[in-house]
Motif scaffolding. Structure first.
Motif, PDB file in Angstrom:
ATOM      1  N   SER A   1      39.213  30.010  30.154  1.00  0.00           N
ATOM      2  CA  SER A   1      39.717  30.603  31.399  1.00  0.00           C
ATOM      3  C   SER A   1      38.696  31.560  32.004  1.00  0.00           C
ATOM      4  CB  SER A   1      41.016  31.354  31.133  1.00  0.00           C
ATOM      5  OG  SER A   1      40.788  32.511  30.345  1.00  0.00           O
ATOM      6  N   SER A   2      38.878  31.856  33.292  1.00  0.00           N
ATOM      7  CA  SER A   2      38.009  32.806  33.973  1.00  0.00           C
ATOM      8  C   SER A   2      38.146  34.199  33.353  1.00  0.00           C
ATOM      9  CB  SER A   2      38.355  32.868  35.465  1.00  0.00           C
ATOM     10  OG  SER A   2      38.144  31.616  36.072  1.00  0.00           O
ATOM     11  N   LYS A   3      39.346  34.536  32.901  1.00  0.00           N
ATOM     12  CA  LYS A   3      39.560  35.837  32.263  1.00  0.00           C
ATOM     13  C   LYS A   3      38.767  35.913  30.956  1.00  0.00           C
ATOM     14  CE  LYS A   3      43.628  37.634  32.437  1.00  0.00           C
ATOM     15  NZ  LYS A   3      45.075  37.930  32.204  1.00  0.00           N
ATOM     16  N   GLN A   4      38.743  34.811  30.201  1.00  0.00           N
ATOM     17  CA  GLN A   4      37.963  34.800  28.960  1.00  0.00           C
ATOM     18  C   GLN A   4      36.473  34.926  29.259  1.00  0.00           C
ATOM     19  OE1 GLN A   4      39.747  31.078  27.456  1.00  0.00           O
ATOM     20  NE2 GLN A   4      40.295  32.190  25.576  1.00  0.00           N
ATOM     21  N   TYR A   5      36.014  34.268  30.330  1.00  0.00           N
ATOM     22  CA  TYR A   5      34.605  34.403  30.714  1.00  0.00           C
ATOM     23  C   TYR A   5      34.286  35.845  31.087  1.00  0.00           C
ATOM     24  CZ  TYR A   5      30.480  34.582  33.610  1.00  0.00           C
ATOM     25  OH  TYR A   5      29.279  34.958  34.146  1.00  0.00           O
ATOM     26  N   GLY A   6      35.183  36.498  31.834  1.00  0.00           N
ATOM     27  CA  GLY A   6      34.977  37.890  32.207  1.00  0.00           C
ATOM     28  C   GLY A   6      34.846  38.790  30.991  1.00  0.00           C
ATOM     29  N   THR A   7      35.665  38.520  29.972  1.00  0.00           N
ATOM     30  CA  THR A   7      35.590  39.311  28.735  1.00  0.00           C
ATOM     31  C   THR A   7      34.275  39.080  28.012  1.00  0.00           C
ATOM     32  OG1 THR A   7      37.996  39.135  28.479  1.00  0.00           O
ATOM     33  CG2 THR A   7      36.736  39.788  26.533  1.00  0.00           C
ATOM     34  N   ILE A   8      33.851  37.821  27.943  1.00  0.00           N
ATOM     35  CA  ILE A   8      32.580  37.481  27.296  1.00  0.00           C
ATOM     36  C   ILE A   8      31.421  38.139  28.030  1.00  0.00           C
ATOM     37  CG2 ILE A   8      30.966  35.584  26.839  1.00  0.00           C
ATOM     38  CD1 ILE A   8      33.479  33.815  26.349  1.00  0.00           C
TER      39      ILE A   8
ATOM     40  N   ALA B   1      18.274  32.430  32.843  1.00  0.00           N
ATOM     41  CA  ALA B   1      19.019  31.202  32.555  1.00  0.00           C
ATOM     42  C   ALA B   1      20.419  31.519  32.058  1.00  0.00           C
ATOM     43  CB  ALA B   1      18.275  30.364  31.521  1.00  0.00           C
ATOM     44  N   LEU B   2      20.559  32.647  31.374  1.00  0.00           N
ATOM     45  CA  LEU B   2      21.852  33.051  30.830  1.00  0.00           C
ATOM     46  C   LEU B   2      22.897  33.209  31.930  1.00  0.00           C
ATOM     47  CD1 LEU B   2      23.094  33.797  28.048  1.00  0.00           C
ATOM     48  CD2 LEU B   2      22.512  36.171  28.544  1.00  0.00           C
ATOM     49  N   ASN B   3      22.476  33.754  33.075  1.00  0.00           N
ATOM     50  CA  ASN B   3      23.395  33.943  34.198  1.00  0.00           C
ATOM     51  C   ASN B   3      23.860  32.633  34.814  1.00  0.00           C
ATOM     52  OD1 ASN B   3      23.156  36.813  34.118  1.00  0.00           O
ATOM     53  ND2 ASN B   3      21.188  36.653  35.158  1.00  0.00           N
ATOM     54  N   VAL B   4      23.105  31.563  34.541  1.00  0.00           N
ATOM     55  CA  VAL B   4      23.436  30.256  35.115  1.00  0.00           C
ATOM     56  C   VAL B   4      24.242  29.410  34.133  1.00  0.00           C
ATOM     57  CG1 VAL B   4      22.477  28.111  36.043  1.00  0.00           C
ATOM     58  CG2 VAL B   4      21.381  30.299  36.569  1.00  0.00           C
ATOM     59  N   PHE B   5      23.725  29.263  32.903  1.00  0.00           N
ATOM     60  CA  PHE B   5      24.385  28.322  31.992  1.00  0.00           C
ATOM     61  C   PHE B   5      25.636  28.891  31.327  1.00  0.00           C
ATOM     62  CE2 PHE B   5      21.230  30.004  28.780  1.00  0.00           C
ATOM     63  CZ  PHE B   5      22.140  30.442  27.822  1.00  0.00           C
ATOM     64  N   LEU B   6      25.707  30.222  31.153  1.00  0.00           N
ATOM     65  CA  LEU B   6      26.856  30.786  30.445  1.00  0.00           C
ATOM     66  C   LEU B   6      28.176  30.533  31.176  1.00  0.00           C
ATOM     67  CD1 LEU B   6      27.702  32.401  27.923  1.00  0.00           C
ATOM     68  CD2 LEU B   6      27.563  34.466  29.331  1.00  0.00           C
ATOM     69  N   PRO B   7      28.306  30.882  32.473  1.00  0.00           N
ATOM     70  CA  PRO B   7      29.578  30.582  33.143  1.00  0.00           C
ATOM     71  C   PRO B   7      29.869  29.090  33.232  1.00  0.00           C
ATOM     72  CG  PRO B   7      27.936  31.364  34.720  1.00  0.00           C
ATOM     73  CD  PRO B   7      27.377  31.599  33.360  1.00  0.00           C
ATOM     74  N   TYR B   8      28.810  28.292  33.384  1.00  0.00           N
ATOM     75  CA  TYR B   8      29.012  26.840  33.484  1.00  0.00           C
ATOM     76  C   TYR B   8      29.546  26.281  32.166  1.00  0.00           C
ATOM     77  CZ  TYR B   8      28.140  21.958  34.647  1.00  0.00           C
ATOM     78  OH  TYR B   8      28.294  20.620  34.886  1.00  0.00           O
ATOM     79  N   ILE B   9      28.913  26.669  31.066  1.00  0.00           N
ATOM     80  CA  ILE B   9      29.338  26.169  29.754  1.00  0.00           C
ATOM     81  C   ILE B   9      30.757  26.622  29.430  1.00  0.00           C
ATOM     82  CG2 ILE B   9      28.966  26.442  27.259  1.00  0.00           C
ATOM     83  CD1 ILE B   9      25.963  26.334  27.793  1.00  0.00           C
ATOM     84  N   ILE B  10      31.051  27.900  29.662  1.00  0.00           N
ATOM     85  CA  ILE B  10      32.355  28.454  29.278  1.00  0.00           C
ATOM     86  C   ILE B  10      33.485  27.902  30.129  1.00  0.00           C
ATOM     87  CG2 ILE B  10      33.717  30.595  29.243  1.00  0.00           C
ATOM     88  CD1 ILE B  10      31.157  32.017  28.356  1.00  0.00           C
ATOM     89  N   VAL B  11      33.295  27.878  31.447  1.00  0.00           N
ATOM     90  CA  VAL B  11      34.378  27.482  32.350  1.00  0.00           C
ATOM     91  C   VAL B  11      34.438  25.972  32.549  1.00  0.00           C
ATOM     92  CG1 VAL B  11      35.319  27.746  34.679  1.00  0.00           C
ATOM     93  CG2 VAL B  11      34.301  29.721  33.522  1.00  0.00           C
TER      94      VAL B  11
ATOM     95  N   SER C   1      35.420  29.258  20.047  1.00  0.00           N
ATOM     96  CA  SER C   1      34.349  29.350  21.046  1.00  0.00           C
ATOM     97  C   SER C   1      34.368  30.706  21.741  1.00  0.00           C
ATOM     98  CB  SER C   1      34.508  28.231  22.087  1.00  0.00           C
ATOM     99  OG  SER C   1      34.374  26.967  21.490  1.00  0.00           O
ATOM    100  N   PHE C   2      35.587  31.168  22.050  1.00  0.00           N
ATOM    101  CA  PHE C   2      35.746  32.451  22.728  1.00  0.00           C
ATOM    102  C   PHE C   2      35.183  33.590  21.885  1.00  0.00           C
ATOM    103  CE2 PHE C   2      38.708  36.121  23.578  1.00  0.00           C
ATOM    104  CZ  PHE C   2      38.105  36.502  24.771  1.00  0.00           C
TER     105      PHE C   2
END
Length: 437
Positions: A269-276, A253-263, A331-332
């Motif tokens: 930003s996508s760069k912040q998601y990549g860092t997370i 579930a982490l692979n699904v909800f994490l990018p959705y919640i963050i972006v 949040s970041f």
């Protein structure tokens, strides 16, 4: 020089060799999958073809892990380890020759990707089932941790190095370099010194009745069923396998909800998601390195339950920025710290499972049990991602971490209750040794 010193030198040598070999193999496979995906997008511009490359990399492992486990138990694991790495080198060199002579084609790309995944499956199962034949019992945690480190480094550096090579190196030359790297890994496997196999294991061969394909398949089926029944007879082994299955389901579930919640939800930003996202791998690498030097865990079951409880709380905490007002930078930082801890805890969970299974499973069944575990863990993750992805379309996103966390708490409670009914690993191992004499 005393016997303990000799054994220590033997273990250190083997650990170093298989660490280098596994690292080279992981880097090669990870880089190739990443680069091939980029070339497919460039060549076709099709998202469907790009998704097909992911399927070609995953499906052989899901389907062939049980077969690889049977083969690992029925032949020399050393030969299987060397042979699967040598086959990977051959696949890459043939792909290089085909591309250099006839040009790049989708048939070459997909065929090489599938064959490389097949080789990787046999390599992974043979290596996982060989650790007790490479090191003494008191070094199992260290060997398992370094095995995890090589996987983590490969997964982190593979896309990075692959991106660099994609920009500067033609695909056919990349195939050649990758083939040479697999040859290095083959040499590492060749140099490993295995303990002698037990009499029971060395005398078991996968045979066919009358040389027929039907007889071979029947022999394989009987061998697999025998291994499956062996795993089910042990409360500890079967409990660990089921626990690993459900852990992978809820973690997916982490692979699904994490990018959705963050972006999407928090508009980071996508760069912040990549860092997370990178913090997860960093946490896994950090904990693996720590456990490779730390004294072996005294009570793996206790560590496992503690780790699962903490992981459940971390998943629940993932919903907080959606329920409480956080500044963007807050949040970041929150998710960076959370993902680092998640990575640490995942290894804190994985290593006790691996160490317990290594010490508990009889040598002649080890390949089949790890093959079953590999299949169940690999198969449930895509299904979990699909299901949790559908949930995101039906309910608010903050519910998904809560569902995942509560589900993992329930699994932990049920799993702990079942595992406590099982004998301790040392007791199981002792009883198995007595019965085999």
């Amino acid at each position: 020089m005393n016997i303990d010193a000799i054994k220590s030198r033997h273990d250190n040598r083997n650990i170093l060799l298989f660490f280098i070999g596994k690292l080279v193999t992981m880097l090669g496979s990870s880089m190739y999958t990443f680069v091939i995906g980029l070339y497919i997008l460039k060549l076709t511009g099709s998202g469907g073809n790009f998704a097909l490359t992911i399927i070609c990399g995953m499906l052989p492992r899901i389907l062939l892990s049980p077969f690889a486990g049977v083969i690992a138990d029925r032949m020399s694991r050393r030969k299987l380890l060397i042979g699967s790495d040598a086959a990977s080198a051959l696949v890459m060199l043939l792909a290089f020759l085909t591309t250099a002579l006839a040009g790049l084609s989708l048939i070459t790309v997909y065929t090489s990707l599938i064959l490389l995944s097949v080789c990787s499956t046999f390599y992974s199962v043979s290596l996982s089932s060989s650790i007790m034949m490479l090191v003494e019992e008191n070094n199992v945690q260290r060997a398992s941790s370094l095995n995890q480190i090589s996987s983590s480094i490969g997964n982190i550096l593979g896309p990075i190095l692959g991106g660099v090579l994609y920009a500067f190196v033609p695909l056919d030359m990349f195939m050649l370099f990758n083939g040479l790297a697999f040859m290095v890994s083959t040499l590492m496997g060749w140099s490993l010194k295995f303990k002698p196999a037990s009499k029971e294991n060395s005398n078991q061969n996968l045979h066919s009745e009358g040389g027929s394909l039907t007889g071979f398949l029947k022999s394989f089926q009987l061998s697999f069923v025998e291994g499956f029944n062996y795993a089910k007879r042990s409360h500890l082994i079967w409990g660990m396998i089921k626990l690993a299955f459900w852990i992978n389901f809820f973690i997916s579930a982490l692979n699904v909800f994490l990018p959705y919640i963050i972006v999407e939800s928090l508009k980071l930003s996508s760069k912040q998601y990549g860092t997370i996202d990178a913090m997860l791998a960093a946490g896994m690498l950090l904990m693996s390195a720590l456990l490779s030097f730390r004294k072996q865990l005294g009570d793996p079951l206790k560590s496992l339950i503690q780790g699962l409880t903490i992981l459940s709380v971390l998943l629940l905490a993932m919903s907080l920025p959606l329920l409480i007002t956080f500044a963007s930078i807050g949040s970041f930082v929150f998710y960076m710290v959370l993902m680092l801890i998640v990575g640490i805890i995942i290894i804190y969970i994985n290593i006790p499972i691996q160490v317990t299974l290594q010490k508990t499973i009889d040598e002649e069944y080890r390949g089949r049990v790890f093959g079953i575990l590999d299949t169940m863990a690999s198969a449930i993750a895509p299904l979990g991602m699909v299901l949790f992805g559908l949930f995101l379309d039906w309910i608010p996103s903050f519910y998904i971490p809560i569902i995942s966390g509560l589900g993992l708490i329930l699994v932990t409670w049920i799993g702990a209750h079942e595992l406590r009914k099982a004998p301790a690993p040392a007791t199981v191992a002792s009883s198995q040794q007595v019965s085999s004499q």
